[in-house]
Design an enzyme around this catalytic site. Structure first.
Site, PDB file in Angstrom:
ATOM      1  N   GLY A 171       0.288  -4.968   1.673  1.00 41.13           N
ATOM      2  CA  GLY A 171      -0.915  -5.133   0.858  1.00 41.13           C
ATOM      3  C   GLY A 171      -0.628  -5.792  -0.480  1.00 41.13           C
ATOM      4  O   GLY A 171      -1.491  -6.410  -1.082  1.00 41.13           O
ATOM      5  N   HIS A 222       0.856  -1.184   0.000  1.00 38.61           N
ATOM      6  CA  HIS A 222       0.000   0.000   0.000  1.00 38.61           C
ATOM      7  C   HIS A 222       0.902   1.246   0.000  1.00 38.61           C
ATOM      8  O   HIS A 222       1.947   1.258   0.679  1.00 38.61           O
ATOM      9  CB  HIS A 222      -0.850  -0.033   1.270  1.00 38.61           C
ATOM     10  CG  HIS A 222      -2.042   0.856   1.267  1.00 38.61           C
ATOM     11  ND1 HIS A 222      -1.969   2.222   1.097  1.00 38.61           N
ATOM     12  CD2 HIS A 222      -3.359   0.575   1.430  1.00 38.61           C
ATOM     13  CE1 HIS A 222      -3.181   2.728   1.170  1.00 38.61           C
ATOM     14  NE2 HIS A 222      -4.049   1.765   1.362  1.00 38.61           N
ATOM     15  N   TYR A 270      -5.565  -4.545  10.323  1.00 40.32           N
ATOM     16  CA  TYR A 270      -6.030  -5.142   9.060  1.00 40.32           C
ATOM     17  C   TYR A 270      -7.542  -5.361   9.106  1.00 40.32           C
ATOM     18  O   TYR A 270      -8.130  -5.511  10.175  1.00 40.32           O
ATOM     19  CB  TYR A 270      -5.270  -6.450   8.788  1.00 40.32           C
ATOM     20  CG  TYR A 270      -4.812  -6.518   7.348  1.00 40.32           C
ATOM     21  CD1 TYR A 270      -3.838  -5.644   6.891  1.00 40.32           C
ATOM     22  CD2 TYR A 270      -5.389  -7.380   6.447  1.00 40.32           C
ATOM     23  CE1 TYR A 270      -3.434  -5.650   5.559  1.00 40.32           C
ATOM     24  CE2 TYR A 270      -4.980  -7.404   5.117  1.00 40.32           C
ATOM     25  CZ  TYR A 270      -4.007  -6.532   4.681  1.00 40.32           C
ATOM     26  OH  TYR A 270      -3.624  -6.539   3.367  1.00 40.32           O
TER      27      TYR A 270
HETATM   28  C1  LCV Z   1       5.137   4.769  -0.199  1.00 38.15           C
HETATM   29  C2  LCV Z   1       7.263   3.947  -0.520  1.00 38.15           C
HETATM   30  C3  LCV Z   1       6.850   2.630  -0.114  1.00 38.15           C
HETATM   31  C4  LCV Z   1       5.477   2.471   0.252  1.00 38.15           C
HETATM   32  N1  LCV Z   1       4.667   3.557   0.195  1.00 38.15           N
HETATM   33  O1  LCV Z   1      14.005   1.448  -1.333  1.00 38.15           O
HETATM   34  O2  LCV Z   1      -0.124  -4.444   4.985  1.00 38.15           O
HETATM   35  S1  LCV Z   1      -0.246  -3.208   5.675  1.00 38.15           S
HETATM   36  O3  LCV Z   1      -1.336  -3.157   6.619  1.00 38.15           O
HETATM   37  O4  LCV Z   1       1.032  -2.811   6.284  1.00 38.15           O
HETATM   38  C5  LCV Z   1      -0.568  -2.004   4.427  1.00 38.15           C
HETATM   39  C6  LCV Z   1      -1.078  -0.727   5.036  1.00 38.15           C
HETATM   40  C7  LCV Z   1       0.652  -1.819   3.612  1.00 38.15           C
HETATM   41  O5  LCV Z   1       0.835  -2.447   2.592  1.00 38.15           O
HETATM   42  O6  LCV Z   1       1.555  -0.865   4.066  1.00 38.15           O
HETATM   43  C8  LCV Z   1       2.824  -0.782   3.326  1.00 38.15           C
HETATM   44  C9  LCV Z   1       3.712  -1.887   3.881  1.00 38.15           C
HETATM   45  N2  LCV Z   1       5.042  -1.827   3.145  1.00 38.15           N
HETATM   46  C10 LCV Z   1       6.184  -1.783   3.804  1.00 38.15           C
HETATM   47  O7  LCV Z   1       6.265  -1.778   5.040  1.00 38.15           O
HETATM   48  C11 LCV Z   1       7.452  -1.706   2.941  1.00 38.15           C
HETATM   49  C12 LCV Z   1       7.967  -0.266   2.993  1.00 38.15           C
HETATM   50  N3  LCV Z   1       9.140  -0.125   2.107  1.00 38.15           N
HETATM   51  C13 LCV Z   1      10.352  -0.635   2.475  1.00 38.15           C
HETATM   52  O8  LCV Z   1      10.530  -1.269   3.518  1.00 38.15           O
HETATM   53  C14 LCV Z   1      11.468  -0.412   1.490  1.00 38.15           C
HETATM   54  O9  LCV Z   1      11.091   0.643   0.615  1.00 38.15           O
HETATM   55  C15 LCV Z   1      11.743  -1.676   0.638  1.00 38.15           C
HETATM   56  C16 LCV Z   1      12.393  -2.754   1.533  1.00 38.15           C
HETATM   57  C17 LCV Z   1      10.449  -2.189   0.012  1.00 38.15           C
HETATM   58  C18 LCV Z   1      12.731  -1.292  -0.511  1.00 38.15           C
HETATM   59  O10 LCV Z   1      13.852  -0.665   0.070  1.00 38.15           O
HETATM   60  P1  LCV Z   1      14.835   0.159  -0.883  1.00 38.15           P
HETATM   61  O11 LCV Z   1      15.985   0.589  -0.039  1.00 38.15           O
HETATM   62  O12 LCV Z   1      15.081  -0.591  -2.150  1.00 38.15           O
HETATM   63  P2  LCV Z   1      13.632   2.732  -0.430  1.00 38.15           P
HETATM   64  O13 LCV Z   1      13.155   2.321   0.902  1.00 38.15           O
HETATM   65  O14 LCV Z   1      14.754   3.731  -0.519  1.00 38.15           O
HETATM   66  O15 LCV Z   1      12.348   3.297  -1.214  1.00 38.15           O
HETATM   67  C19 LCV Z   1      12.522   4.049  -2.413  1.00 38.15           C
HETATM   68  C20 LCV Z   1      11.465   5.125  -2.366  1.00 38.15           C
HETATM   69  O16 LCV Z   1      10.157   4.501  -2.384  1.00 38.15           O
HETATM   70  C21 LCV Z   1       9.421   4.909  -1.239  1.00 38.15           C
HETATM   71  C22 LCV Z   1      10.458   5.272  -0.195  1.00 38.15           C
HETATM   72  O17 LCV Z   1       9.900   6.160   0.757  1.00 38.15           O
HETATM   73  C23 LCV Z   1      11.533   5.917  -1.041  1.00 38.15           C
HETATM   74  O18 LCV Z   1      11.106   7.228  -1.323  1.00 38.15           O
HETATM   75  P3  LCV Z   1      12.219   8.423  -1.366  1.00 38.15           P
HETATM   76  O19 LCV Z   1      13.092   8.074  -2.558  1.00 38.15           O
HETATM   77  O20 LCV Z   1      11.392   9.670  -1.551  1.00 38.15           O
HETATM   78  O21 LCV Z   1      12.962   8.375  -0.057  1.00 38.15           O
HETATM   79  N4  LCV Z   1       8.572   3.803  -0.793  1.00 38.15           N
HETATM   80  C24 LCV Z   1       8.962   2.534  -0.587  1.00 38.15           C
HETATM   81  N5  LCV Z   1       7.934   1.790  -0.158  1.00 38.15           N
HETATM   82  N6  LCV Z   1       4.959   1.290   0.626  1.00 38.15           N
HETATM   83  N7  LCV Z   1       6.446   4.980  -0.565  1.00 38.15           N
END
Ligand code: LCV
Length: 257
Positions: A106, A62, A136
């Site tokens: 999600g 999400h 959830y």
């Molecule tokens: C917005 C993002 C996101 C993102 N949204 O790259 O299931 S529930 O209930 O939790 C539901 C509500 C849900 O699905 O919530 C989301 C759950 N997802 C997560 O917890 C994963 C969040 N993301 C991460 O942990 C990392 O981004 C991963 C491991 C996926 C990838 O890491 P990596 O180092 O390759 P970055 O984290 O640097 O992300 C690159 C850009 O994408 C944005 C993040 O904020 C960053 O933006 P900036 O370049 O502006 O800093 N991003 C990543 N995931 N779900 N934005």
């Protein structure tokens, strides 16, 4: 945000929002719904849902930037993620999730809502509500329960830890796990086989199985109780902290209130 390709009754939808790690946002889900509507009229017999070849993150789930502030249900009926899951479950032909890289939150539920899952051996799947303190919703938990079993659903939801494709396949949660180099061939072999069968029989069986899988009785009192418990979570300080910590790129400090 989505690439679309249709050939020989098989449609391919490719998530293409790499800069946000294919986070599932409102705009992407609207494009997804429009694409499925066009596939419906075009008589598509199988859909493959994938990310770009070689991706490290299939989808980060999400779009956290679109989660509402504390006090509003983050996974209400009209939420993009809920709409996406319903679109997949009600589309009148099988949807195959073709997975490489990591799948989060999600997006993990979205993949589990697909009819079939073919994954690369090194893919991982993580359910993350407990990582963000998100309550959830009932339908979403049912997706996990129908795709897995209670024990595994609890492990995924309580630990929020990435689980390997090989382990999920050994538990019967995924249909196939192959080397990344064979992923496309394995997926499209399955898609071609489905597209070569009788589309009416398959679409009716898919709808029958959707209805049977969702046939759970719950009293109005139980439903109200669950919704009340969920309100406690999305009204909490911890809910605001989960989103704030993500935006500030730090580990959240949850206090249980
Ligand atoms: C917005 C993002 C996101 C993102 N949204 O790259 O299931 S529930 O209930 O939790 C539901 C509500 C849900 O699905 O919530 C989301 C759950 N997802 C997560 O917890 C994963 C969040 N993301 C991460 O942990 C990392 O981004 C991963 C491991 C996926 C990838 O890491 P990596 O180092 O390759 P970055 O984290 O640097 O992300 C690159 C850009 O994408 C944005 C993040 O904020 C960053 O933006 P900036 O370049 O502006 O800093 N991003 C990543 N995931 N779900 N934005």
């Amino acid at each position: 945000m989505l690439q679309i390709h249709v050939a020989d009754h098989i449609a391919t939808l490719t998530l293409d929002r790499e800069q946000r790690r294919n986070a599932l946002c409102e705009e992407m889900v609207q494009s997804f719904a429009a694409a499925l509507e066009s596939f419906r009229t075009a008589g598509v017999r199988c859909v493959v849902l994938r990310a770009r070849p070689g991706c490290k993150v299939w989808s980060s789930g999400h779009d956290i930037e679109e989660l509402p502030a504390a006090g509003l249900d983050p996974l209400a009926w009209r939420d993009p993620l809920r709409k996406l899951v319903r679109e997949i479950e009600t589309f009148p032909a099988p949807v195959i999730a073709m997975i490489e890289g990591s799948v989060w939150g999600g997006a993990c539920e979205t993949v589990f809502a697909c009819d079939l899952i073919v994954a690369a051996r090194d893919a991982t799947f993580a359910a993350t509500p407990a990582r963000l303190n998100v309550p959830y919703n009932v339908g979403g938990l049912l997706t996990f329960l129908n795709a897995a079993n209670l024990r595994l659903a609890k492990e995924m939801l309580f630990t929020a830890a990435p689980i390997s494709a090989e382990r999920l396949c050994s538990l019967g949660i995924l249909n196939q796990v192959v080397d990344a180099a064979e992923l496309e061939e394995a997926t499209y072999t399955m898609a071609r086989r489905i597209a070569g069968n009788a589309p009416l029989s398959i679409s009716v069986m898919k709808e029958q199985l959707r209805i049977l899988a969702g046939a759970h009785t719950m009293s109005p009192e139980d439903f109200e109780r669950i919704q009340g418990l969920r309100r406690v979570v999305y009204n909490s300080q911890d809910y605001a902290e989960g989103i704030r910590a993500f935006k500030e790129k730090r580990t959240p400090e949850f206090k249980g209130e």
